[in-house]
Design a protein around this motif. Structure first.
Motif, PDB file in Angstrom:
ATOM      1  N   VAL A  31      24.225  76.786  89.415  1.00 47.22           N
ATOM      2  CA  VAL A  31      24.014  76.445  88.061  1.00 47.22           C
ATOM      3  C   VAL A  31      23.247  77.602  87.295  1.00 47.22           C
ATOM      4  O   VAL A  31      22.856  78.568  87.169  1.00 47.22           O
ATOM      5  CB  VAL A  31      21.816  75.808  88.743  1.00 47.22           C
ATOM      6  CG1 VAL A  31      21.682  75.148  86.920  1.00 47.22           C
ATOM      7  CG2 VAL A  31      21.967  75.118  89.379  1.00 47.22           C
ATOM      8  N   LEU A  32      24.561  77.740  86.220  1.00 44.66           N
ATOM      9  CA  LEU A  32      24.652  78.674  84.741  1.00 44.66           C
ATOM     10  C   LEU A  32      23.424  77.738  83.976  1.00 44.66           C
ATOM     11  O   LEU A  32      23.720  76.294  83.246  1.00 44.66           O
ATOM     12  CB  LEU A  32      25.976  78.096  85.033  1.00 44.66           C
ATOM     13  CG  LEU A  32      26.181  79.144  83.166  1.00 44.66           C
ATOM     14  CD1 LEU A  32      25.747  80.506  83.877  1.00 44.66           C
ATOM     15  CD2 LEU A  32      27.676  79.325  82.251  1.00 44.66           C
ATOM     16  N   ALA A  33      22.871  79.326  83.265  1.00 48.93           N
ATOM     17  CA  ALA A  33      22.215  78.505  82.064  1.00 48.93           C
ATOM     18  C   ALA A  33      22.412  79.624  81.085  1.00 48.93           C
ATOM     19  O   ALA A  33      22.463  80.386  81.120  1.00 48.93           O
ATOM     20  CB  ALA A  33      20.590  79.400  82.840  1.00 48.93           C
ATOM     21  N   VAL A  34      23.413  78.626  79.790  1.00 43.20           N
ATOM     22  CA  VAL A  34      23.390  79.539  78.622  1.00 43.20           C
ATOM     23  C   VAL A  34      22.856  79.260  77.729  1.00 43.20           C
ATOM     24  O   VAL A  34      21.817  78.539  77.350  1.00 43.20           O
ATOM     25  CB  VAL A  34      24.922  78.414  77.764  1.00 43.20           C
ATOM     26  CG1 VAL A  34      25.159  79.147  77.154  1.00 43.20           C
ATOM     27  CG2 VAL A  34      25.572  77.936  79.611  1.00 43.20           C
ATOM     28  N   THR A  35      22.529  80.357  76.619  1.00 39.88           N
ATOM     29  CA  THR A  35      21.899  81.069  75.655  1.00 39.88           C
ATOM     30  C   THR A  35      23.061  81.419  74.905  1.00 39.88           C
ATOM     31  O   THR A  35      23.846  82.256  75.255  1.00 39.88           O
ATOM     32  CB  THR A  35      20.694  81.906  75.992  1.00 39.88           C
ATOM     33  OG1 THR A  35      20.528  81.489  76.760  1.00 39.88           O
ATOM     34  CG2 THR A  35      19.667  82.027  75.066  1.00 39.88           C
ATOM     35  N   ARG A  36      22.489  80.577  73.453  1.00 40.27           N
ATOM     36  CA  ARG A  36      23.286  81.331  72.382  1.00 40.27           C
ATOM     37  C   ARG A  36      22.476  82.570  71.564  1.00 40.27           C
ATOM     38  O   ARG A  36      21.522  82.975  71.853  1.00 40.27           O
ATOM     39  CB  ARG A  36      23.626  80.551  71.148  1.00 40.27           C
ATOM     40  CG  ARG A  36      24.023  79.097  71.004  1.00 40.27           C
ATOM     41  CD  ARG A  36      24.031  78.122  70.059  1.00 40.27           C
ATOM     42  NE  ARG A  36      24.168  77.034  70.372  1.00 40.27           N
ATOM     43  CZ  ARG A  36      25.532  76.625  69.276  1.00 40.27           C
ATOM     44  NH1 ARG A  36      26.651  77.537  68.253  1.00 40.27           N
ATOM     45  NH2 ARG A  36      25.930  75.810  69.377  1.00 40.27           N
ATOM     46  N   TYR A  37      23.456  83.974  71.328  1.00 43.99           N
ATOM     47  CA  TYR A  37      22.753  85.070  70.291  1.00 43.99           C
ATOM     48  C   TYR A  37      24.106  85.188  69.184  1.00 43.99           C
ATOM     49  O   TYR A  37      24.974  84.685  69.465  1.00 43.99           O
ATOM     50  CB  TYR A  37      22.965  86.696  71.269  1.00 43.99           C
ATOM     51  CG  TYR A  37      24.323  86.775  71.823  1.00 43.99           C
ATOM     52  CD1 TYR A  37      24.432  87.405  70.776  1.00 43.99           C
ATOM     53  CD2 TYR A  37      25.149  86.076  73.082  1.00 43.99           C
ATOM     54  CE1 TYR A  37      26.082  88.482  71.479  1.00 43.99           C
ATOM     55  CE2 TYR A  37      25.814  87.048  73.223  1.00 43.99           C
ATOM     56  CZ  TYR A  37      26.231  88.351  72.630  1.00 43.99           C
ATOM     57  OH  TYR A  37      28.080  88.183  72.844  1.00 43.99           O
ATOM     58  N   LYS A  38      23.123  86.272  68.045  1.00 50.75           N
ATOM     59  CA  LYS A  38      24.169  85.684  68.050  1.00 50.75           C
ATOM     60  C   LYS A  38      24.554  87.626  67.184  1.00 50.75           C
ATOM     61  O   LYS A  38      25.730  87.985  66.826  1.00 50.75           O
ATOM     62  CB  LYS A  38      23.907  85.579  65.928  1.00 50.75           C
ATOM     63  CG  LYS A  38      23.653  84.262  66.205  1.00 50.75           C
ATOM     64  CD  LYS A  38      22.766  83.907  64.561  1.00 50.75           C
ATOM     65  CE  LYS A  38      22.935  81.927  64.411  1.00 50.75           C
ATOM     66  NZ  LYS A  38      22.289  81.828  62.967  1.00 50.75           N
ATOM     67  N   THR A  39      23.571  88.502  67.684  1.00 48.36           N
ATOM     68  CA  THR A  39      23.387  89.663  67.541  1.00 48.36           C
ATOM     69  C   THR A  39      23.669  90.880  68.526  1.00 48.36           C
ATOM     70  O   THR A  39      23.208  90.028  69.251  1.00 48.36           O
ATOM     71  CB  THR A  39      23.271  90.597  66.449  1.00 48.36           C
ATOM     72  OG1 THR A  39      21.569  90.681  67.292  1.00 48.36           O
ATOM     73  CG2 THR A  39      22.654  89.852  65.197  1.00 48.36           C
ATOM     74  N   LEU A  40      24.213  91.940  68.848  1.00 40.83           N
ATOM     75  CA  LEU A  40      24.788  92.536  69.903  1.00 40.83           C
ATOM     76  C   LEU A  40      22.991  92.784  70.394  1.00 40.83           C
ATOM     77  O   LEU A  40      22.107  93.295  71.574  1.00 40.83           O
ATOM     78  CB  LEU A  40      24.921  93.925  69.775  1.00 40.83           C
ATOM     79  CG  LEU A  40      27.048  94.113  70.066  1.00 40.83           C
ATOM     80  CD1 LEU A  40      26.951  94.762  69.624  1.00 40.83           C
ATOM     81  CD2 LEU A  40      27.003  93.080  71.325  1.00 40.83           C
ATOM     82  N   ASP A  41      22.108  93.117  69.172  1.00 39.86           N
ATOM     83  CA  ASP A  41      21.019  93.573  69.181  1.00 39.86           C
ATOM     84  C   ASP A  41      20.203  92.872  70.524  1.00 39.86           C
ATOM     85  O   ASP A  41      18.962  92.485  71.147  1.00 39.86           O
ATOM     86  CB  ASP A  41      20.254  94.209  68.155  1.00 39.86           C
ATOM     87  CG  ASP A  41      20.578  95.393  67.751  1.00 39.86           C
ATOM     88  OD1 ASP A  41      20.670  95.636  68.788  1.00 39.86           O
ATOM     89  OD2 ASP A  41      20.030  95.761  66.803  1.00 39.86           O
ATOM     90  N   GLU A  42      19.644  90.915  70.121  1.00 37.85           N
ATOM     91  CA  GLU A  42      19.506  89.918  70.430  1.00 37.85           C
ATOM     92  C   GLU A  42      19.953  89.656  71.777  1.00 37.85           C
ATOM     93  O   GLU A  42      19.515  89.882  72.492  1.00 37.85           O
ATOM     94  CB  GLU A  42      20.391  88.459  69.382  1.00 37.85           C
ATOM     95  CG  GLU A  42      19.178  87.663  70.535  1.00 37.85           C
ATOM     96  CD  GLU A  42      19.872  86.289  68.900  1.00 37.85           C
ATOM     97  OE1 GLU A  42      19.367  84.957  69.393  1.00 37.85           O
ATOM     98  OE2 GLU A  42      20.760  86.635  67.834  1.00 37.85           O
ATOM     99  N   ALA A  43      21.059  90.271  71.509  1.00 39.15           N
ATOM    100  CA  ALA A  43      22.025  90.071  72.917  1.00 39.15           C
ATOM    101  C   ALA A  43      21.749  91.142  74.553  1.00 39.15           C
ATOM    102  O   ALA A  43      21.580  90.651  75.922  1.00 39.15           O
ATOM    103  CB  ALA A  43      23.379  89.792  73.753  1.00 39.15           C
ATOM    104  N   VAL A  44      21.122  92.106  73.744  1.00 35.17           N
ATOM    105  CA  VAL A  44      19.897  93.284  74.962  1.00 35.17           C
ATOM    106  C   VAL A  44      18.805  92.799  75.595  1.00 35.17           C
ATOM    107  O   VAL A  44      18.593  93.292  76.585  1.00 35.17           O
ATOM    108  CB  VAL A  44      20.782  94.408  74.106  1.00 35.17           C
ATOM    109  CG1 VAL A  44      19.480  95.474  74.418  1.00 35.17           C
ATOM    110  CG2 VAL A  44      21.906  95.026  74.249  1.00 35.17           C
ATOM    111  N   GLU A  45      18.597  92.506  73.888  1.00 34.66           N
ATOM    112  CA  GLU A  45      16.520  91.670  74.229  1.00 34.66           C
ATOM    113  C   GLU A  45      17.107  90.339  74.881  1.00 34.66           C
ATOM    114  O   GLU A  45      16.170  90.636  75.998  1.00 34.66           O
ATOM    115  CB  GLU A  45      16.115  91.428  72.794  1.00 34.66           C
ATOM    116  CG  GLU A  45      14.799  91.033  73.155  1.00 34.66           C
ATOM    117  CD  GLU A  45      14.586  90.530  71.833  1.00 34.66           C
ATOM    118  OE1 GLU A  45      13.220  89.715  71.755  1.00 34.66           O
ATOM    119  OE2 GLU A  45      15.180  90.559  70.770  1.00 34.66           O
TER     120      GLU A  45
END
Length: 497
Positions: free
Chosen positions: A393-407
């Motif tokens: 099972v894969l959970a998918v989440t969008r992000y826009k910036t690298l800082d958001e990805a790290v968080e």
């Protein structure tokens, strides 16, 4: 149907109470082996045998070269029986035989070879002490009896990465075979016997974790315990160890909820294949499964379209078919657990991209198969984002910036592994520094090598397996202080009489 007794002090013995249990092929529901059901008394016998062997010096007293020769012999015999072990591992776990042939058994073989040589290269050190006439040096010593508790998802690979290091270091071991997948752990005893390893060095007890595991923790003769398992079980072991008369060091490799960050400048084909490998290999029953896809908004639609198309082509089937890419989950109960995660995620606002159902029609009707599942719109407050599913099972989440990805990557209590896909070297380095994980995969996913350290931060565990660091977990450091002056310290200013 194969039958196994307990292996204690180089002898096959029945459980003291005569109890047995069956283990089943999850793909077919058919019983494949009958196992002795070990009790607390049986575990105490195994511990006593291991303790006697350690104290006798028949193993710990050998030079590292001789111990290494035994372990190389174990590896060579296992190599000769690779196909046999691969078939049994596939039948016991439900995973495809293409995986057991190329991953599980080869890694078990490499563990013995590597640590046999690794120990020979390990040295103590001389430490200069300023201003004092001292010769200070350190040495390494084995702990004694090591209790090793094996998981059911990689029963022989994750057992051997622990015991190969423990044995190379000079310890003796008592192993608790996973109740759901005990066969190859018991078969390994045949290998030790054929290799001529002294009695009491390797002991294996199959039975309940609540009985065998608790006895390993309670015994004053057990010096250390290693577990690969869930966070919940790890917490129980820590609590039990704190209550035992003898406080034991623990090596704990626990759960994970590993993220895979995919940037717009990635190699898309490589990223797609790695995402699929990350959540579908071994049916997702992997502690380092990259089960959270953090996908940049700029490539989201294109990436998801290709991902779903590829996932729907995965060949699901019997574990012994050479072309099977994904097998059965371990049990019907576990399949219900996995499906419960999916249902709750959809009820909480997740969007189903593919899968999401049990496979119950022929040819899947006799097994515990589950369709690989992708759920979008997963947010950090959702259970599916935070908890380990241990299924495809894969959970998918969008992000826009690298800082958001790290968080987002750091927004769970786990920190076992993390994966990053980008062709920008500076970005790769920055992300690898910012994301908290025991292992960072860069333009790859879920890779593990016997030669390199593996383990988790935060609630994903304590200590490391594999590599030199893994060997050191099974050794005590002793410091030696030798006074080299002309006269001894006269701290209290006594006159010579």
């Amino acid at each position: 149907m194969k039958k196994f007794k307990l292996f204690i002090n180089n002898e096959w013995v029945d459980a003291e109470n005569g109890k047995t249990f069956l283990t089943y092929n999850p793909c077919t529901g058919e019983p494949i082996a009958e196992m002795a059901y070990g009790s607390a008394a049986d575990t105490r016998k195994a511990i006593a045998a291991a303790d006697a062997a350690f104290r006798s010096g028949c193993w710990s007293g050998l030079d590292v070269e001789t111990r290494g020769q035994y372990l190389h012999r174990v590896a060579d015999i296992l190599q000769d029986r690779l196909e046999e072990f691969a078939r049994w591992e596939a039948m016991d776990t439900g995973k495809p035989i293409r995986e057991t042939r190329t991953i599980d058994i080869p890694l078990a073989i490499r563990a013995f070879h590597f640590h046999a040589d690794n120990m020979k290269a390990l040295n103590g050190k001389v430490i200069p002490v300023p201003g004092q006439p001292l010769f200070d040096y350190t040495t390494y010593e084995p702990y004694g009896v090591v209790g090793s508790i094996a998981p059911w998802n990689f029963p022989i690979h994750l057992l051997t990465r622990s015991i190969a290091a423990a044995l190379a270091a000079g310890n003796t071991v008592v192993c608790k075979a996973a109740t759901l997948t005990p066969v190859t752990s018991q078969m390994l005893a045949e290998v030790f016997l054929e290799a001529g390893v002294p009695a009491g060095v390797y002991n294996i007890v199959s039975g309940s974790g609540g009985v065998v595991g608790e006895e390993l923790l309670a015994s004053d003769e057990v010096a250390m315990v290693a577990l690969t398992g869930s966070e919940e079980v790890g917490r129980r072991l820590m609590a039990a160890s704190s209550q035992a008369k003898r406080i034991k060091p623990l090596s704990l490799e626990l759960g994970g909820k590993s993220p895979i960050i995919v940037e717009p400048d990635c190699d898309m084909n490589g990223a797609l294949n790695s995402v699929i490998l990350g959540f579908c290999m071994n049916q997702g029953e992997v502690c380092v499964s990259t089960s959270r896809l953090l996908l940049n908004d700029a490539i989201y639609d294109e990436f998801m379209e290709k991902l779903v198309r590829r996932v729907q082509k995965i060949k699901i089937g019997d574990c012994l078919n050479d072309d099977t890419q994904m097998g059965s989950l371990i049990s019907a109960d576990h399949r219900k657990t996995v499906h419960g995660f999916v249902e709750r995620a959809l009820a909480a606002g997740g969007k189903l991209a593919c899968g999401g159902h049990m496979l119950t029609e022929a040819p899947y009707d006799k097994g515990c198969f589950y369709a690989p599942t992708i759920i979008e719109n997963v947010t950090p407050d959702m259970e599916l984002f935070q908890e380990e599913v241990f299924g495809p099972v894969l959970a998918v989440t969008r992000y826009k910036t690298l800082d958001e990805a790290v968080e987002l990557a750091n927004a769970t209590r786990f920190a076992l592994g993390a994966s990053i896909f980008t062709e920008n070297i500076r970005k790769m380095y920055w992300l690898a520094e910012k994301v908290d994980a025991g292992t960072m995969w860069m333009n790859c996913a879920t890779k593990s090598n016997i030669e390199t350290p593996f383990g988790g931060n935060r609630n994903s565990g304590l200590g490391r397996e594999d590599g030199v660091e893994g060997l050191l977990e099974y050794l005590k450091v002793k410091n030696h202080i030798w006074y080299m002056g002309e006269q001894y310290d006269n701290f209290f200013d006594f006159e010579d009489e």
